[in-house]
Scaffold this motif. Structure first.
Motif, mmCIF file in Angstrom:
data_model
loop_
_atom_site.group_PDB
_atom_site.id
_atom_site.type_symbol
_atom_site.label_atom_id
_atom_site.label_comp_id
_atom_site.label_asym_id
_atom_site.label_seq_id
_atom_site.Cartn_x
_atom_site.Cartn_y
_atom_site.Cartn_z
ATOM 1 N N ILE A 1 9.742 -14.932 -4.430
ATOM 2 C CA ILE A 1 8.599 -14.267 -5.063
ATOM 3 C C ILE A 1 7.836 -13.520 -3.974
ATOM 4 O O ILE A 1 7.328 -14.137 -3.032
ATOM 5 N N LEU A 2 7.756 -12.204 -4.105
ATOM 6 C CA LEU A 2 7.057 -11.374 -3.125
ATOM 7 C C LEU A 2 5.691 -10.967 -3.663
ATOM 8 O O LEU A 2 5.594 -10.416 -4.766
ATOM 9 N N LEU A 3 4.638 -11.236 -2.891
ATOM 10 C CA LEU A 3 3.304 -10.747 -3.204
ATOM 11 C C LEU A 3 2.979 -9.674 -2.168
ATOM 12 O O LEU A 3 2.809 -9.969 -0.984
ATOM 13 N N LEU A 4 2.922 -8.422 -2.607
ATOM 14 C CA LEU A 4 2.740 -7.293 -1.699
ATOM 15 C C LEU A 4 1.348 -6.689 -1.903
ATOM 16 O O LEU A 4 1.042 -6.188 -2.989
ATOM 17 N N ASP A 5 0.530 -6.726 -0.880
ATOM 18 C CA ASP A 5 -0.847 -6.210 -0.934
ATOM 19 C C ASP A 5 -0.898 -4.897 -0.153
ATOM 20 O O ASP A 5 -0.882 -4.886 1.066
ATOM 21 N N GLU A 6 -0.941 -3.777 -0.883
ATOM 22 C CA GLU A 6 -0.942 -2.425 -0.303
ATOM 23 C C GLU A 6 0.205 -2.243 0.700
ATOM 24 O O GLU A 6 -0.012 -1.912 1.872
ATOM 25 N N PRO A 7 1.460 -2.443 0.279
ATOM 26 C CA PRO A 7 2.578 -2.414 1.229
ATOM 27 C C PRO A 7 2.881 -1.042 1.803
ATOM 28 O O PRO A 7 3.525 -0.939 2.845
ATOM 29 N N THR A 8 2.422 0.040 1.150
ATOM 30 C CA THR A 8 2.769 1.386 1.636
ATOM 31 C C THR A 8 1.732 1.971 2.583
ATOM 32 O O THR A 8 1.920 3.075 3.097
ATOM 33 N N ASN A 9 0.646 1.245 2.841
ATOM 34 C CA ASN A 9 -0.463 1.825 3.606
ATOM 35 C C ASN A 9 -0.063 2.325 4.987
ATOM 36 O O ASN A 9 -0.618 3.286 5.484
ATOM 37 N N HIS A 10 0.860 1.640 5.647
ATOM 38 C CA HIS A 10 1.213 2.001 7.020
ATOM 39 C C HIS A 10 2.668 2.456 7.144
ATOM 40 O O HIS A 10 3.271 2.332 8.204
#
Length: 376
Positions: free
Chosen positions: A181-190
């Motif tokens: 289970i992946l919880l991604l918090d703003e993964p594209t920001n960088h």
């Protein structure tokens, strides 16, 4: 199978001002859910509650205990002098422990083997292979290439990196951990354009469950098959499909579109167009190119997860209907047993709620299948 279930969740930091207020939802295995909402509405708090990093004040939270859950909530602290390569390799700590134990047994067997030692070694070797121990180098290179982590960067000290660089390396480490289970918090920001597109492909082929907080509408269009939108007052509204589907429903039904999404959102910056550069120097001109490329006419198609769901959803619905019918028979037979009656009624209510969600998904998937067929 339910991976995450939240019932009547309440969280407050100031008495009388609930950040999360009676939140209830379920996430099925293999779903990719986008979490929308303005900053400060409780999205990251929800993630921290799901991982157990933060407590809550009322309600019930269930995360499948047989699944590994991963979240980047803050940059982990690693030992002084750790290189990026060592940070990435720490994702394989369990495999390293097995490999070390195998080496110890190999040493012991040079002095004389026994059936017991051979059995232990065979068991460890099977676990090492099943865990991907022989593919560690290939998987590390694959993720690093996808996220634009160069061989030179892998030799740098982790402590010498900028905050954005550290976040990107930590994302790579999370993907290498093979969580369910992946919880991604703003993964594209960088991430730059190429890395964002690689991440989109990775998520679409990922067989586990994903919850993603993002302000990047193009990214959400590529990965999401459900939308949870924080609508204010600590509650959420659920929508089927990706961001464009969500927006169309909002416009049709007169609901306000989430303020957490900027129409000018760009990868690499997490900001609206109009200046600034992303981590890899992505300019607004390149960001405009991404928007143009993403808005080109594209063929509609199933994601990997949607295809699998489409193939099984009729059987899932039939099984739920049979389960509800069986529960109704048990309820009728248990009319004088109050305790049993409550238990059966709760089970029937839960099954009916799941069936309602499945029916919504059935409508969405069949409409999508019809669009795909019409393109041929």
């Amino acid at each position: 199978m339910i991976d995450i279930s939240v019932k009547n969740l309440t969280k407050f930091f100031v008495i009388g001002e609930n950040l999360l207020d009676g939140l209830s939802f379920e996430v099925q295995e293999g779903e990719c859910v986008a979490i929308l909402g303005r900053n400060g509405c409780g999205k990251t708090t929800l993630f921290k509650i799901l991982t157990g990093e933060m407590d809550y004040d009322d309600g019930e939270v269930y995360v499948n205990p047989h699944k590994r859950l991963g979240l980047i909530s803050q940059i982990p602290v690693f030992p002084e002098g750790f290189t990026v390569e060592q940070v990435l390799r720490s994702a394989f700590s369990q495999l390293d422990a097995i490999r070390n134990k195998m080496s110890q047994l190999e040493q012991a067997m040079t002095l004389g083997s026994s059936r017991e030692l051979l059995a232990q070694y065979d068991d460890l070797a099977a676990r090492f292979q099943a865990g991907g121990g022989y593919d560690v180098d290939v998987e590390t290179d694959k993720v690093c290439n996808g996220l634009g982590i160069t061989p030179q960067q892998r030799q740098q000290l982790f402590s010498s990196l900028s905050g954005g660089e550290k976040t990107r390396m930590t994302l790579a480490r999370l993907l290498l951990e093979k969580t369910d289970i992946l919880l991604l918090d703003e993964p594209t920001n960088h991430l730059d354009l190429r890395s964002v597109e690689w991440l989109e492909g990775y998520i679409n082929s990922f067989k586990g469950t994903v919850l993603a907080i993002s302000h990047d509408r193009y990214f959400l269009d590529k990965i999401a098959n459900r939308i949870f939108s924080f609508e204010g007052d600590g509650v959420i509204r659920r929508y089927e499909g990706n961001y464009s589907d969500y927006r169309a429903v909002c416009e049709r039904e007169g609901h306000p579109v989430s303020r957490g999404i900027s129409e000018g959102s760009t990868p690499g910056t997490g900001k609206a167009n109009g200046g600034g550069a992303g981590f890899n120097g992505e300019t607004s001109e390149k960001s405009d190119s991404r928007a143009t490329w993403k808005n080109r006419e594209q063929k509609v198609k199933f994601s990997y997860k949607e295809q699998k769901e489409y193939e099984t959803i009729d059987a899932d619905i039939a099984a739920l209907e049979e389960k509800i019918a069986a529960l109704e028979e048990e309820i009728a037979a248990s009319a004088t047993n109050y305790g049993k009656l409550q238990e059966l009624s709760a089970a029937k209510e839960a099954a009916e709620a799941t069936l309602e969600e499945k029916m919504d998904r059935w409508v969405y998937l069949n409409e999508l299948a019809e669009q795909i067929e019409n393109q041929k």
